[in-house]
Design a protein around this motif. Structure first.
Motif, PDB file in Angstrom:
ATOM      1  N   LEU A 144       0.812  -1.213   0.000  1.00 27.48           N
ATOM      2  CA  LEU A 144       0.000   0.000   0.000  1.00 27.48           C
ATOM      3  C   LEU A 144       0.849   1.267   0.000  1.00 27.48           C
ATOM      4  O   LEU A 144       0.345   2.343  -0.325  1.00 27.48           O
ATOM      5  CB  LEU A 144      -0.954  -0.006   1.195  1.00 27.48           C
ATOM      6  CG  LEU A 144      -2.060  -1.052   1.115  1.00 27.48           C
ATOM      7  CD1 LEU A 144      -2.882  -1.058   2.396  1.00 27.48           C
ATOM      8  CD2 LEU A 144      -2.946  -0.830  -0.095  1.00 27.48           C
ATOM      9  N   PHE A 145       2.126   1.175   0.342  1.00 22.80           N
ATOM     10  CA  PHE A 145       3.041   2.303   0.226  1.00 22.80           C
ATOM     11  C   PHE A 145       3.622   2.385  -1.178  1.00 22.80           C
ATOM     12  O   PHE A 145       3.642   3.449  -1.794  1.00 22.80           O
ATOM     13  CB  PHE A 145       4.177   2.179   1.248  1.00 22.80           C
ATOM     14  CG  PHE A 145       5.324   3.107   0.967  1.00 22.80           C
ATOM     15  CD1 PHE A 145       5.221   4.450   1.278  1.00 22.80           C
ATOM     16  CD2 PHE A 145       6.493   2.643   0.395  1.00 22.80           C
ATOM     17  CE1 PHE A 145       6.270   5.316   1.015  1.00 22.80           C
ATOM     18  CE2 PHE A 145       7.542   3.493   0.134  1.00 22.80           C
ATOM     19  CZ  PHE A 145       7.430   4.831   0.439  1.00 22.80           C
ATOM     20  N   ALA A 146       4.103   1.274  -1.694  1.00 21.66           N
ATOM     21  CA  ALA A 146       4.858   1.278  -2.953  1.00 21.66           C
ATOM     22  C   ALA A 146       3.990   1.607  -4.166  1.00 21.66           C
ATOM     23  O   ALA A 146       4.408   2.380  -5.031  1.00 21.66           O
ATOM     24  CB  ALA A 146       5.540  -0.074  -3.157  1.00 21.66           C
ATOM     25  N   VAL A 147       2.816   1.056  -4.245  1.00 19.26           N
ATOM     26  CA  VAL A 147       1.989   1.250  -5.440  1.00 19.26           C
ATOM     27  C   VAL A 147       1.547   2.704  -5.616  1.00 19.26           C
ATOM     28  O   VAL A 147       1.753   3.278  -6.682  1.00 19.26           O
ATOM     29  CB  VAL A 147       0.791   0.268  -5.437  1.00 19.26           C
ATOM     30  CG1 VAL A 147      -0.181   0.581  -6.548  1.00 19.26           C
ATOM     31  CG2 VAL A 147       1.291  -1.163  -5.566  1.00 19.26           C
ATOM     32  N   PRO A 148       0.963   3.353  -4.612  1.00 20.80           N
ATOM     33  CA  PRO A 148       0.561   4.752  -4.819  1.00 20.80           C
ATOM     34  C   PRO A 148       1.749   5.702  -5.030  1.00 20.80           C
ATOM     35  O   PRO A 148       1.681   6.605  -5.855  1.00 20.80           O
ATOM     36  CB  PRO A 148      -0.206   5.129  -3.566  1.00 20.80           C
ATOM     37  CG  PRO A 148      -0.517   3.886  -2.866  1.00 20.80           C
ATOM     38  CD  PRO A 148       0.464   2.874  -3.311  1.00 20.80           C
ATOM     39  N   VAL A 149       2.830   5.495  -4.281  1.00 19.42           N
ATOM     40  CA  VAL A 149       3.986   6.384  -4.441  1.00 19.42           C
ATOM     41  C   VAL A 149       4.564   6.234  -5.845  1.00 19.42           C
ATOM     42  O   VAL A 149       4.923   7.217  -6.489  1.00 19.42           O
ATOM     43  CB  VAL A 149       5.040   6.103  -3.354  1.00 19.42           C
ATOM     44  CG1 VAL A 149       6.342   6.826  -3.646  1.00 19.42           C
ATOM     45  CG2 VAL A 149       4.511   6.521  -1.999  1.00 19.42           C
ATOM     46  N   TYR A 150       4.657   4.998  -6.329  1.00 17.92           N
ATOM     47  CA  TYR A 150       5.154   4.769  -7.687  1.00 17.92           C
ATOM     48  C   TYR A 150       4.220   5.405  -8.716  1.00 17.92           C
ATOM     49  O   TYR A 150       4.669   6.079  -9.641  1.00 17.92           O
ATOM     50  CB  TYR A 150       5.305   3.276  -7.958  1.00 17.92           C
ATOM     51  CG  TYR A 150       5.721   2.977  -9.376  1.00 17.92           C
ATOM     52  CD1 TYR A 150       7.000   3.277  -9.814  1.00 17.92           C
ATOM     53  CD2 TYR A 150       4.836   2.402 -10.275  1.00 17.92           C
ATOM     54  CE1 TYR A 150       7.394   3.008 -11.105  1.00 17.92           C
ATOM     55  CE2 TYR A 150       5.220   2.136 -11.566  1.00 17.92           C
ATOM     56  CZ  TYR A 150       6.496   2.434 -11.982  1.00 17.92           C
ATOM     57  OH  TYR A 150       6.879   2.173 -13.266  1.00 17.92           O
ATOM     58  N   ALA A 151       2.925   5.218  -8.558  1.00 19.37           N
ATOM     59  CA  ALA A 151       1.962   5.759  -9.529  1.00 19.37           C
ATOM     60  C   ALA A 151       1.976   7.288  -9.536  1.00 19.37           C
ATOM     61  O   ALA A 151       1.988   7.903 -10.611  1.00 19.37           O
ATOM     62  CB  ALA A 151       0.560   5.237  -9.219  1.00 19.37           C
ATOM     63  N   ILE A 152       1.982   7.898  -8.382  1.00 21.60           N
ATOM     64  CA  ILE A 152       1.992   9.368  -8.318  1.00 21.60           C
ATOM     65  C   ILE A 152       3.321   9.908  -8.845  1.00 21.60           C
ATOM     66  O   ILE A 152       3.349  10.873  -9.608  1.00 21.60           O
ATOM     67  CB  ILE A 152       1.700   9.841  -6.880  1.00 21.60           C
ATOM     68  CG1 ILE A 152       0.255   9.509  -6.507  1.00 21.60           C
ATOM     69  CG2 ILE A 152       1.960  11.332  -6.734  1.00 21.60           C
ATOM     70  CD1 ILE A 152      -0.066   9.663  -5.047  1.00 21.60           C
ATOM     71  N   GLY A 153       4.420   9.300  -8.438  1.00 21.82           N
ATOM     72  CA  GLY A 153       5.721   9.723  -8.948  1.00 21.82           C
ATOM     73  C   GLY A 153       5.835   9.550 -10.446  1.00 21.82           C
ATOM     74  O   GLY A 153       6.411  10.385 -11.150  1.00 21.82           O
ATOM     75  N   PHE A 154       5.279   8.464 -10.971  1.00 20.38           N
ATOM     76  CA  PHE A 154       5.279   8.203 -12.409  1.00 20.38           C
ATOM     77  C   PHE A 154       4.559   9.328 -13.149  1.00 20.38           C
ATOM     78  O   PHE A 154       5.033   9.818 -14.168  1.00 20.38           O
ATOM     79  CB  PHE A 154       4.596   6.854 -12.665  1.00 20.38           C
ATOM     80  CG  PHE A 154       4.731   6.343 -14.055  1.00 20.38           C
ATOM     81  CD1 PHE A 154       5.856   5.629 -14.428  1.00 20.38           C
ATOM     82  CD2 PHE A 154       3.735   6.549 -14.999  1.00 20.38           C
ATOM     83  CE1 PHE A 154       5.977   5.125 -15.705  1.00 20.38           C
ATOM     84  CE2 PHE A 154       3.855   6.060 -16.274  1.00 20.38           C
ATOM     85  CZ  PHE A 154       4.984   5.348 -16.634  1.00 20.38           C
ATOM     86  N   MET A 155       3.415   9.753 -12.618  1.00 20.45           N
ATOM     87  CA  MET A 155       2.667  10.840 -13.266  1.00 20.45           C
ATOM     88  C   MET A 155       3.440  12.152 -13.227  1.00 20.45           C
ATOM     89  O   MET A 155       3.473  12.888 -14.205  1.00 20.45           O
ATOM     90  CB  MET A 155       1.301  11.003 -12.596  1.00 20.45           C
ATOM     91  CG  MET A 155       0.348   9.876 -12.882  1.00 20.45           C
ATOM     92  SD  MET A 155      -1.319  10.140 -12.269  1.00 20.45           S
ATOM     93  CE  MET A 155      -1.061  10.390 -10.529  1.00 20.45           C
TER      94      MET A 155
END
Length: 128
Positions: free
Chosen positions: A14-25
């Motif tokens: 739950l930490f890695a997926v949102p941080v990766y997605a937001i950072g990717f954007m």
């Protein structure tokens, strides 16, 4: 102990997926250095956050009853994530002139793989 592993695994996912997605954007939205930004978003961030995600999946799903092939697949995915990061950012590091951030990102990915990948590698050597 199994409940702690499940909670820790869920927290990591739950930490890695949102941080990766937001950072990717955010990285893809940066138009100042577009070719490097795309490689950083795809290869660099994946190299940094994939070991965290894989460690979370490992903690969530693994136990002493897991088969050796499952453990080997998890270790292979970890190695593949590091190789994917190196393959995408090494040309930027070896370019003339070299892109300074490429080396820092590769180092961050290697540190992330070491810090979050050791439980996966240790599980491969643990006997059933």
């Amino acid at each position: 102990m199994p409940a702690i592993r499940v909670l820790a695994g869920l927290a990591m996912i739950l930490f890695a997926v949102p941080v990766y997605a937001i950072g990717f954007m955010f990285v893809f939205g940066d138009r100042s250095n577009q070719p490097f930004a795309q490689d950083f978003a795809v290869h660099g961030m994946q190299g940094i956050y994939a070991p965290i995600l894989l460690c979370g999946v490992h903690l969530l799903t693994s136990s002493h009853q897991r088969s050796r092939p499952f453990r080997i697949i998890m270790a292979a995915l970890l190695a593949l994530s590091v190789a994917f990061c190196l393959g995408g950012l090494l040309p930027w590091l070896l370019a003339d002139p070299p892109h300074q951030q490429a080396g820092q990102i590769i180092l961050s990915a290697l540190i992330s793989a070491g810090v979050f990948g050791w439980p996966i590698i240790a599980a491969c050597f643990r006997g059933n």
